[in-house]
Design a protein around this motif. Structure first.
Motif, PDB file in Angstrom:
ATOM      1  N   ILE A  12       7.080  11.278 -10.539  1.00 34.45           N
ATOM      2  CA  ILE A  12       7.066  12.746 -10.721  1.00 34.45           C
ATOM      3  C   ILE A  12       6.802  13.430  -9.388  1.00 34.45           C
ATOM      4  N   ASN A  13       5.864  12.885  -8.617  1.00 32.66           N
ATOM      5  CA  ASN A  13       5.587  13.443  -7.286  1.00 32.66           C
ATOM      6  C   ASN A  13       6.834  13.417  -6.406  1.00 32.66           C
ATOM      7  N   TRP A  14       7.569  12.300  -6.488  1.00 29.30           N
ATOM      8  CA  TRP A  14       8.795  12.176  -5.664  1.00 29.30           C
ATOM      9  C   TRP A  14       9.813  13.245  -6.066  1.00 29.30           C
ATOM     10  N   ILE A  15       9.955  13.470  -7.383  1.00 25.41           N
ATOM     11  CA  ILE A  15      10.930  14.466  -7.861  1.00 25.41           C
ATOM     12  C   ILE A  15      10.508  15.871  -7.417  1.00 25.41           C
ATOM     13  N   LEU A  16       9.240  16.163  -7.522  1.00 29.12           N
ATOM     14  CA  LEU A  16       8.749  17.480  -7.085  1.00 29.12           C
ATOM     15  C   LEU A  16       9.022  17.692  -5.597  1.00 29.12           C
ATOM     16  N   GLN A  17       8.830  16.637  -4.811  1.00 30.04           N
ATOM     17  CA  GLN A  17       9.141  16.734  -3.373  1.00 30.04           C
ATOM     18  C   GLN A  17      10.635  16.965  -3.156  1.00 30.04           C
ATOM     19  N   MET A  18      11.459  16.281  -3.980  1.00 28.37           N
ATOM     20  CA  MET A  18      12.912  16.475  -3.859  1.00 28.37           C
ATOM     21  C   MET A  18      13.310  17.891  -4.239  1.00 28.37           C
ATOM     22  N   PHE A  19      12.690  18.454  -5.292  1.00 29.47           N
ATOM     23  CA  PHE A  19      12.950  19.850  -5.637  1.00 29.47           C
ATOM     24  C   PHE A  19      12.639  20.751  -4.454  1.00 29.47           C
ATOM     25  N   ASP A  20      11.513  20.473  -3.817  1.00 30.27           N
ATOM     26  CA  ASP A  20      11.106  21.270  -2.663  1.00 30.27           C
ATOM     27  C   ASP A  20      12.114  21.139  -1.526  1.00 30.27           C
TER      28      ASP A  20
ATOM     29  N   ASN B 155       0.820  -1.219   0.000  1.00 29.43           N
ATOM     30  CA  ASN B 155       0.000   0.000   0.000  1.00 29.43           C
ATOM     31  C   ASN B 155       0.850   1.263   0.000  1.00 29.43           C
ATOM     32  N   ARG B 156       1.930   1.226  -0.768  1.00 26.91           N
ATOM     33  CA  ARG B 156       2.824   2.386  -0.887  1.00 26.91           C
ATOM     34  C   ARG B 156       2.805   2.869  -2.332  1.00 26.91           C
ATOM     35  N   ASP B 157       3.351   4.082  -2.540  1.00 26.17           N
ATOM     36  CA  ASP B 157       3.402   4.602  -3.910  1.00 26.17           C
ATOM     37  C   ASP B 157       4.382   3.758  -4.729  1.00 26.17           C
ATOM     38  N   GLU B 158       4.278   3.863  -6.046  1.00 26.57           N
ATOM     39  CA  GLU B 158       5.074   3.016  -6.936  1.00 26.57           C
ATOM     40  C   GLU B 158       6.317   3.720  -7.464  1.00 26.57           C
ATOM     41  N   ALA B 159       6.704   4.810  -6.847  1.00 24.72           N
ATOM     42  CA  ALA B 159       7.923   5.505  -7.274  1.00 24.72           C
ATOM     43  C   ALA B 159       9.142   4.644  -6.949  1.00 24.72           C
ATOM     44  N   LEU B 160      10.044   4.547  -7.924  1.00 25.12           N
ATOM     45  CA  LEU B 160      11.282   3.777  -7.724  1.00 25.12           C
ATOM     46  C   LEU B 160      12.478   4.695  -7.990  1.00 25.12           C
ATOM     47  N   PRO B 161      12.738   5.663  -7.092  1.00 23.88           N
ATOM     48  CA  PRO B 161      13.851   6.583  -7.304  1.00 23.88           C
ATOM     49  C   PRO B 161      15.188   5.874  -7.114  1.00 23.88           C
ATOM     50  N   PRO B 162      16.247   6.435  -7.684  1.00 24.85           N
ATOM     51  CA  PRO B 162      17.559   5.804  -7.494  1.00 24.85           C
ATOM     52  C   PRO B 162      18.019   5.966  -6.053  1.00 24.85           C
ATOM     53  N   PRO B 163      18.763   5.008  -5.525  1.00 23.74           N
ATOM     54  CA  PRO B 163      19.316   5.180  -4.176  1.00 23.74           C
ATOM     55  C   PRO B 163      20.425   6.221  -4.208  1.00 23.74           C
ATOM     56  N   PRO B 164      20.697   6.894  -3.100  1.00 20.38           N
ATOM     57  CA  PRO B 164      21.788   7.885  -3.092  1.00 20.38           C
ATOM     58  C   PRO B 164      23.105   7.212  -3.457  1.00 20.38           C
ATOM     59  N   PRO B 165      23.773   7.674  -4.523  1.00 19.84           N
ATOM     60  CA  PRO B 165      25.028   7.011  -4.934  1.00 19.84           C
ATOM     61  C   PRO B 165      26.198   7.454  -4.056  1.00 19.84           C
ATOM     62  N   PRO B 166      27.243   6.632  -3.970  1.00 18.57           N
ATOM     63  CA  PRO B 166      28.439   7.060  -3.221  1.00 18.57           C
ATOM     64  C   PRO B 166      29.138   8.190  -3.960  1.00 18.57           C
ATOM     65  N   ASP B 167      29.921   8.951  -3.236  1.00 11.87           N
ATOM     66  CA  ASP B 167      30.630  10.081  -3.853  1.00 11.87           C
ATOM     67  C   ASP B 167      31.726   9.576  -4.782  1.00 11.87           C
ATOM     68  N   PHE B 168      31.904  10.340  -5.883  1.00  8.26           N
ATOM     69  CA  PHE B 168      33.020  10.037  -6.771  1.00  8.26           C
ATOM     70  C   PHE B 168      34.339  10.289  -6.057  1.00  8.26           C
ATOM     71  N   CYS B 169      35.382   9.535  -6.461  1.00  4.94           N
ATOM     72  CA  CYS B 169      36.744   9.860  -6.031  1.00  4.94           C
ATOM     73  C   CYS B 169      37.134  11.190  -6.683  1.00  4.94           C
ATOM     74  N   PRO B 170      38.136  11.883  -6.128  1.00  5.32           N
ATOM     75  CA  PRO B 170      38.534  13.179  -6.696  1.00  5.32           C
ATOM     76  C   PRO B 170      38.803  13.130  -8.200  1.00  5.32           C
ATOM     77  N   ALA B 171      39.406  12.031  -8.665  1.00  9.68           N
ATOM     78  CA  ALA B 171      39.755  11.939 -10.087  1.00  9.68           C
ATOM     79  C   ALA B 171      38.517  11.904 -10.980  1.00  9.68           C
ATOM     80  N   PHE B 172      37.368  11.506 -10.427  1.00 10.07           N
ATOM     81  CA  PHE B 172      36.147  11.388 -11.228  1.00 10.07           C
ATOM     82  C   PHE B 172      35.076  12.394 -10.799  1.00 10.07           C
TER      83      PHE B 172
END
Length: 1673
Positions: free
Chosen positions: A949-957, A846-863
């Protein structure tokens, strides 16, 4: 022997005299004796030859060498201790063990004995079958991190306290060794490399040459076994058996003399063999004509090699002296040493000589570490020559000296030494280039078109050697090691240069490609090199200086390749969206492109390692920015990715399947680490170093999408639009991967464990998976490990398997947050499936069907600059698909997550990544991204993306709040919490909305159901009269029926036998034919309805398998069945019904169909009536006609009247007179045994022949001709299958066989067991249930009259059945008492049953003249009878229930034995005290009992001279198997074929019926049965299981089911690893343990007679097994 003794004394004196030259004397001795000993090569007497060799040569030699009796000396040496190294050489098929916890690399293995005595048996180990030629590493400290020595080889394990447990030889023995060994070794070397066919060396020629030659045929791998036999038969005119003998010996030893005689005749034979063996596609067999003396000396040289081999195992001093002599070079000659000579000649030696040579190397050089190093140096010195010889040879690698490389190159210290001192890496790489010159094109690029698979397989051996050398990374780097390794790396780059851009392809336009090019070789080499590339990169990463220099060399190689192919084209400008890119014009769709770019990918790997180690800061010192030219580095990997995209867009479909296959492997787990993954990394390198706008323009240009993003009028060509859409989607995916795929050590700060965990999470997001499936989906490292076990428990839980299937891992809920829908290792199918699974799961929760990407790890300085891509060009196109929008939403999510993460870690003024403002402020047609998103929400076609789209709008906010309030930490925190609350409130609204919809749907369903109920009530009210009439009529009928049943059968309705028999329960039976789907009621006069059925011979109930079952039934009389039930006939049915006529049409159609397809191998034998059930495809061979039950009623008054007259004695008299009368009619003049018995036992009675008819007869039932025909067919099939004879409807044994199968099948249902079979039917040798079935079913024949067709009336039948059953029961009780009433008294019981039993025992004791003990307590006898008779009573109850249709009492369903016993007695008209039967019929039974007890077989049993069947008979079960599978492997390793003298490893199989170990698939154990050659398993099955049997192939962990000579199938073994999976072939090698549930399933397969059915089903689905010759199993 006298001459031999004299020679021995003379030889002894000569050798001991120091004045004589030992070598000359030794050779003279050999020249004198060897030709005589080995003179009969065509038919050698091996034992005699060995005896002569020992007496004339070896014994004097040993006596001289040791200075005392050889046996005494060697025994002392053996007792003094053994080497710490095991040194066992593995034979093919032998089980090896490797410890995953302690082995330095996977090549470190232990033999069975060492493993069982080591600490590793309690570790994570793997089991495998050796291919042969390996070496046990027990005792090698460099092979193991812990536990290098087993308890058998520990210093001092044999009782010696010394650290080195081997004793030293005395000086005299060592001096003699230095004198003997050179001569022996020189003789062996000279004879093995001797090339003259007619002459011997002068020192071995002491007699006049005779014209005696052999025509010698050599083994090769090109000609088949049958081809050689055929050639020998044609060329030599020999018999088949002789040709087979020659061929077997050639295959085993490598050569064989096939003809002896003068030179001319042997030469003629040679030419004939060559002529007959040569054809268009094959070269002739290798044949030589050798002089008899040459042949003899070569054979003795091998015998001396074996002698030296044995000697090496006794002492280290022997080994060292031997090695010194073998390594000694002739001074100034420049010739190689002895061991090198043999190595260089290895490819020319025959198989037997190679084996002796290799074993000698193992037992000498490899047992001494110092000399192993010297041998390795010699091996590397001649490495190129050896490999070239091997590649041109045709023998398997296991028979080549090059296979020894693994024993040297995998030793870490030795590998370092060879790299430093011998430049082994350079040597191997140069060899690799030198052995494949024909595959280099004019541009020095590999092109494997028209390659030889056999040659490529041999080339892979060189690649394996490179892997062995690199398998252990050095911990300490010296300058010399660094230089030599770099030199080797540069040499290896030459190979990669030849592969860079190889086999370029161009897109076919217009016409489809005619022939698919060969692509397998190039991909295979890529697979072989995958781990080597990774190992080179890991070695480089061990040392910073080395890594930078290697990077520089690799970069130079890449640039050379890039500039060479691009120098012709000048750069041009490319404009789009206000940005300009200068690049060389190139189009993947028009220009040549290659998928093979190992140089570029190696550079990407090195770059990542520079980033990981931090050495990238020094890169400018080695490669200047001007030289770097990142656009050139990115170019080729980008082209490759564009090629993959265009293949997905079906732009290359005219290029055939070869390109599709290459693209598949490019992304497959076997190759992707060094192909696809590295191309993504190279694009990330480009994105980090190039201007992001230029990078995007380059991608757009290469994807040929510039026009799609310009304001150009769109095309109307649907195919082009589709292609364009797919290309855009593929491009967006690549951008997502470049920005979002950071789980690579060096690209971001993650570990290998993190990477593996992420792979597993995404696999399990698709579906729960088995351990093996996950393992196959993960890349393996150089040690064949995936790292799965280290992390799997962190992310998944294991779910155990049931009786079938396998265990699976299910993802833990807390790991679902890491799911990334655009995971770059997903195929398109996996992507869709994972998305669907995760959305479905969220919907269920009973949850929304948004499948956002998980927070990725930080790039190394070279990347770190890669993220700038997200802030780059704004593009507009008129082509949008839902998939594109989904990807763009994913990119927006990545940008917002990146900005959010940066804002959380740093103050706002330090965050340069400003995705939010860019998105909000930039506008296309005055509409910014936020406005676009709001607009997209309202489009119905994008309903599936609404939650995202709702998830992205919330993230913008959220990001907006963080930007606005980031000046104060507390405020920032508040904003985050508010954003979270906003998220939660939004989610709550969504949940409430879903709940409201669900409630509305529920109310709607309720309303509809209420309307239906109202309509139903209305209908009943309208038709009330009809309902009332129906119920009244039904009530009246029920009342009448109840009254009738009450009056006719008050208390007797549950009794089956006798005058009180209950009524038959007859129901109208209407069945549907599965073929025509028409219904028909089953009636006697109607056309027959039949059941598909299978009749088969069975030994499932016998306990005694030692007796050979009769294979022919021509003389077998089935009248009596032995109580052991040794071989019965079982009938089973799948239960599917057909009209007899429909079945006949179906069967005829199948016959016609298969006659037209003669080339197709049949699953079933139509000639023997076999077919598959039309519905369930079960194997059948007959049909059973369905005969309706005839209702019978007994008038109770008539029954009582008859009871007054018809006692058992009277009944017996009538029956015997009737039988006697038939005997007089049918056999006048013969002795009337029956009448004599009447007169003797029962008194003379003047009863008439027809008295039997006076108690009631009736006319026989009239069967339709169709039912009669099917009955005859069924009975004939039983007769044919049961006796294995041709059908014969007139044979008198047909009825008896039919009744017998009825009895046997019922006993199988009750799961009875049994024992032995003799021909003389004494009481103890007859199964009484078979007798009961036979007499009951045959008894109506006594009522036959010549003029009228009669059968007994209901009352007559009742008494017949009762008395027949009582008589057989009395006989069975006597059987049980005589055979089974044994034991000790433990308690006293004076019950009525015990007293009756005691009284009966006294009578038996009297009639057996005291042989039966009357001291056995009565209660014990009663207990034995009660337990022993239960199976018989159950079978009888089943039989009479289906014969008479009387319902059994409900008490039979009770669990307790006592309750069941009483219910059975009641149903079968027996007193619960069974001994009362004897009292009731004593006068009649007494003479029978006397006769039974006086039988010699009974008396013999009671005296203990023979064994009788004990009751209840023991239930059959499959043999007990050990819990641990390694115990079975241990048994197999100790198995020696009883018919073979050699020590070659066989294929042991275990019969699961009887436990016999057999030698499978070997000619040594084939047997001739009825003129046919049968393998050991097939012939054993005929004896053990009447042709049906179940075997376990121990070395392959597979169960084999076989039936007859032509059918069989493989079945999963009942052994599972800890992950609930079987391991056929021991490919995974995990420890295996017995699964009781699966073993029980196998047991039921046997006991329920389903083996044949399983084989048929398997063969129908797995037609690959048709090619297997089951007859020779």
């Amino acid at each position: 022997m006298v001459s031999l003794t004299e020679d021995f004394k003379e030889t002894q004196v000569t050798w001991c005299d120091e004045r004589f030259d030992f070598q000359a004397t030794f050779l003279q001795c050999l020249a004198k004796h060897v030709p005589n000993i080995y003179s009969a090569e065509m038919d050698p007497l091996l034992e005699k030859q060995e005896e002569m060799v020992q007496a004339a040569i070896l014994y004097p030699l040993e006596r001289y060498l040791f200075g005392e009796d050889p046996e005494t000396f060697l025994e002392k040496l053996q007792q003094s201790g053994t080497s710490q190294l095991c040194g066992k050489v593995f034979k093919g098929g032998e089980t090896t063990y490797s410890c995953r916890d302690c082995a330095v690399d996977p090549t470190c293995v232990l033999c069975m004995d060492c493993f069982q005595n080591s600490i590793h048996k309690n570790h994570r180990y793997k089991m495998h079958s050796s291919t042969g030629g390996g070496f046990c590493d027990c005792g090698d400290t460099e092979a193991w991190k812990a536990g290098p020595v087993c308890t058998k080889h520990e210093p001092g394990a044999s009782g010696s306290p010394k650290e080195n447990s081997e004793c030293q030889l005395n000086e005299e023995v060592m001096e003699h060794s230095r004198r003997v060994f050179p001569s022996v070794i020189k003789y062996i070397v000279d004879m093995l490399i001797w090339e003259e066919e007619k002459e011997l060396p002068p020192e071995l020629t002491i007699r006049e040459k005779v014209d005696s030659y052999y025509c010698v045929l050599f083994n090769d791998e090109h000609h088949s076994y049958d081809h050689v036999i055929y050639s020998l038969q044609r060329a030599l005119g020999c018999e088949l058996s002789e040709a087979q003998l020659h061929t077997t010996a050639i295959d085993k030893e490598g050569r064989r003399a096939v003809k002896a005689g003068r030179y001319a005749s042997c030469q003629e034979a040679k030419e004939e063999i060559k002529r007959h063996s040569e054809n268009v596609s094959q070269r002739p067999l290798h044949v030589e004509v050798l002089h008899a003396d040459v042949m003899a000396h070569q054979k003795f040289a091998l015998r001396l090699g074996s002698w030296l081999n044995k000697l090496m195992s006794y002492s280290s001093d022997f080994r060292q002296i031997f090695c010194q002599i073998c390594l000694k070079e002739e001074t100034g000659s420049g010739k190689p040493c002895s061991i090198s000579k043999l190595m260089l000649w290895d490819a020319k030696l025959h198989k037997g000589a190679r084996k002796v040579l290799h074993e000698l190397i193992f037992s000498s050089f490899f047992m001494e570490m110092e000399y192993k190093k010297h041998f390795a140096v010699e091996f590397v010195k001649y490495y190129k020559a050896l490999q070239k010889e091997y590649i041109s040879d045709d023998h398997d690698r296991v028979l080549s000296v090059t296979a020894l490389s693994v024993q040297m190159f995998t030793v870490p210290t030795l590998a370092r030494h060879l790299i430093e001192e011998q430049s082994v890496i350079t040597t191997i790489t140069e060899t690799l280039l030198e052995v494949v010159p024909e595959y280099l094109d004019k541009n020095d690029k590999f092109n494997f078109q028209g390659y030889s698979q056999d040659k490529m397989n041999r080339v892979y051996a060189v690649i394996y050697d490179l892997r062995y050398v690199l398998i252990s990374k050095p911990t300490v780097w010296t300058d010399r090691l660094r230089e030599r390794f770099l030199e080797g790396f540069v040499s290896f780059l030459r190979i990669l240069t030849c592969m860079q851009g190889m086999e370029e392809i161009k897109r076919q336009i217009g016409q489809h490609i005619e022939v698919d090019p060969d692509w397998e070789a190039a991909i295979s080499i890529q697979m072989q090199l995958k781990n080597i590339l990774l190992m080179f990169q890991e070695w480089c990463a061990c040392d910073e200086e080395l890594l930078l220099r290697a990077y520089k060399e690799c970069h130079k190689a890449v640039m050379r390749c890039s500039t060479n192919s691009s120098r012709l084209r000048e750069k041009t400008a490319f404009h789009l969206c206000g940005h300009t890119l200068e690049s060389r014009p190139y189009r993947v769709s028009l220009d040549p492109v290659s998928i093979h770019l190992p140089l570029s990918r190696t550079l990407a790997g090195l770059h990542v390692r520079l980033s990981k180690t931090g050495s990238i800061s020094r890169l400018h010192e080695f490669v200047s920015p001007e030289e770097f030219q990142v656009d050139l580095l990115v170019e080729y990997p980008l082209r490759c990715l564009v090629l993959v995209a265009q293949v997905a867009a079906e732009m290359w479909r005219r290029n055939g399947l070869s390109l599709i296959s290459q693209v598949f492997y490019y992304q497959d787990v076997k190759c992707r680490e060094e192909m696809y993954d590295k191309d993504i990394i190279m694009l990330q390198i480009g994105a980090s170093l190039m201007d992001p706008n230029h990078f995007l323009l380059l991608i757009l240009q290469r994807y040929e999408l510039a026009d799609a993003f310009r304001r150009i009028k769109p095309t109307k060509d649907q195919e082009l639009i589709k292609q364009c859409n797919v290309l855009i989607e593929e491009m967006l995916q690549i951008l997502i991967y470049v920005v979002g795929e950071r789980y690579v050590p060096g690209v971001s700060n993650v570990t290998k464990e993190d990477v593996t965990m992420r792979e597993i999470i995404h696999l399990l997001c698709i579906e729960p998976m088995a351990h093996s499936a996950i393992t196959k989906s993960l890349p393996e490292n150089e040690n064949n490990e995936t790292g799965l076990e280290n992390v799997i428990d962190k992310v998944a839980t294991f779910k155990k398997p049931g009786v079938s299937g396998h265990g699976v891992y299910e993802l833990k809920d807390e790991c679902l947050k890491d799911f990334n829908m655009f995971f770059y290792h997903y195929t398109k199918t996996q992507h869709s499936k994972a998305e669907h699974t995760q959305k479905k799961r969220r919907k269920q929760e009973n949850r929304d069907e948004a499948l956002p990407p998980p927070p990725p790890p930080d790039f190394c300085p070279a990347f770190s600059n890669v993220v700038r891509l997200l802030n780059s060009v704004e593009l507009e196109t008129h082509l949008w698909t839902e998939a594109m929008i989904q990807m763009v939403l994913h990119l927006l999510s990545l940008g917002l997550l990146e900005e959010k993460q940066q804002l959380q870690k740093s103050p706002e003024e330090e965050v340069t990544f400003d995705f939010y403002h860019k998105a909000v402020n930039s506008a296309l047609n005055a509409v910014n991204i936020l406005m676009l998103l709001e607009k997209l929400k309202r489009i119905p076609q994008l309903e599936a993306q609404k939650d995202m789209i709702n998830w992205i709008l919330q993230m913008f906010d959220t990001v907006k709040r963080m930007r606005e309030k980031s000046s104060l930490t507390t405020v920032a925190a508040t904003s985050v919490s508010e954003a979270t609350k906003g998220d939660e409130s939004s989610q709550d609204k969504e949940k409430a909305e879903r709940k409201r919809k669900a409630e509305a749907a529920r109310l709607h369903r309720q309303k509809i159901m209420a309307q239906m109920s109202a309509l139903q009530r209305n209908f009943i009210e309208t038709h009330k009269l009809l309902y009332e009439n129906t119920s009244e009529a039904q009530g009246k009928e029920d009342a009448i029926m109840e009254e009738e049943s009450m009056s006719s059968a008050i208390d007797y309705s549950r009794i089956a036998l006798g005058p009180k028999r209950g009524p038959s329960v007859v129901e109208k039976e209407v069945l549907t034919c599965i073929l025509c789907q028409e219904e028909q009621e089953v009636k006697l006069e109607s056309a027959a309805m039949v059941l598909s059925a299978c009749v088969q011979k069975s030994t499932a109930l016998t306990q005694n398998r030692s007796r050979i079952v009769e294979l022919s039934g021509d003389t077998l009389d089935p009248l009596f069945m032995h109580p052991d039930l040794p071989c019965g006939t079982h009938t089973g049915s799948c239960g599917h019904v057909m009209h007899a006529t429909c079945w006949q049409k179906y069967f005829e159609a199948m016959q016609l169909n298969f006659r037209q397809r003669l080339h197709v191998e049949q699953i079933f034998d139509l000639e023997n009536g076999e077919y598959l059930c039309p519905l369930c495809k079960s194997l059948c061979n007959t049909v059973i006609p369905i005969v309706p039950l005839q209702a019978q009623k007994i008038n109770s008054e008539d029954a009582e009247a008859v009871a007054q007259i018809l006692s058992l004695a009277r009944w017996l008299e009538i029956i015997l007179v009737r039988i006697s009368g038939y005997s007089v009619k049918n056999a006048k003049g013969e002795k009337q045994n029956a009448l004599a018995f009447v007169n003797k036992g029962l008194g003379n009675s003047a009863l008439e022949f027809n008295s039997i008819l006076s108690f009631g007869v009736q006319s026989s039932a009239k069967y339709s001709s169709s039912i009669k025909e099917m009955l005859i067919l069924f009975a004939t099939t039983i007769y044919r299958v049961g006796l294995k004879v041709a059908p014969n409807e007139a044979d008198h044994r047909i009825p008896m066989m039919t009744w017998s199968t009825c009895a046997f099948t019922i006993q199988c249902i009750v799961l009875l067991p049994n024992f032995k079979m003799e021909d003389t039917p004494s009481l103890l040798e007859v199964d009484m249930f078979h007798v009961l079935v036979g007499v009951v079913l045959s008894f109506p024949s006594l009522y036959w009259e010549d003029a009228v067709d009669l059968q007994p009336s209901s009352i007559s039948s009742a008494y017949n059945h009762l008395y027949l059953f009582h008589l057989t029961t009395l006989a069975h009780i006597t059987q049980i008492v005589i055979s089974s009433a044994k034991g000790r008294a433990r308690s006293h019981d004076n019950s009525e049953e015990a007293c009756s039993a005691q009284s009966f025992c006294r009578e038996v004791c009297q009639y057996t003249s005291g042989c039966f003990s009357q001291d056995i307590p009565g209660w014990l006898v009663w207990d034995c009878v009660k337990k022993g008779i239960m199976p018989y009573l159950r079978c009888a109850a089943l039989f009479f229930h289906y014969l008479l249709g009387v319902s059994p009492p409900e008490e039979l369903q009770q669990v307790s034995e006592e309750g069941q016993f009483k219910a059975l007695c009641s149903y079968l008209s027996l007193p619960t005290n069974l001994f009362l039967l004897f009292q009731e019929y004593w006068d009649t039974v007494n003479p029978l009992l006397q006769r039974w007890c006086a039988d010699p077989v009974v008396l013999s049993c009671l005296k203990g001279k023979s064994i009788a069947i004990r009751y209840p008979r023991k239930r059959n079960s499959l043999i007990e198997l050990p819990e641990d599978y390694s115990c079975l492997l241990n048994q197999a390793s100790q198995f020696r074929c009883p018919r073979s003298s050699d020590d070659e490893q066989k294929h042991p199989v275990l019969c699961l019926f009887c436990g016999a170990m057999l030698c499978s698939q070997n000619t040594c154990c084939q047997e001739l049965v009825n003129g046919e050659e049968l393998g050991a398993c097939t012939s054993h099955a005929l004896q053990c299981g009447a042709g049906v049997c179940m075997f376990l192939k121990i070395r392959e962990c597979k169960v084999v089911l076989i039936e007859g000579k032509t059918r069989g199938c493989l079945y999963p073994a009942p052994y599972l690893d800890e992950y609930g999976e079987t391991d056929p072939g021991l490919k995974r090698g995990n420890p295996l343990h017995l699964c009781r549930e699966r073993y029980r399933k196998l047991h039921l397969l046997w006991q329920q007679h389903c083996i044949i059915e399983e084989i048929a089903r398997s063969q129908e689905t797995n037609q690959i097994f048709f090619g297997f010759n089951w007859q020779l199993l």
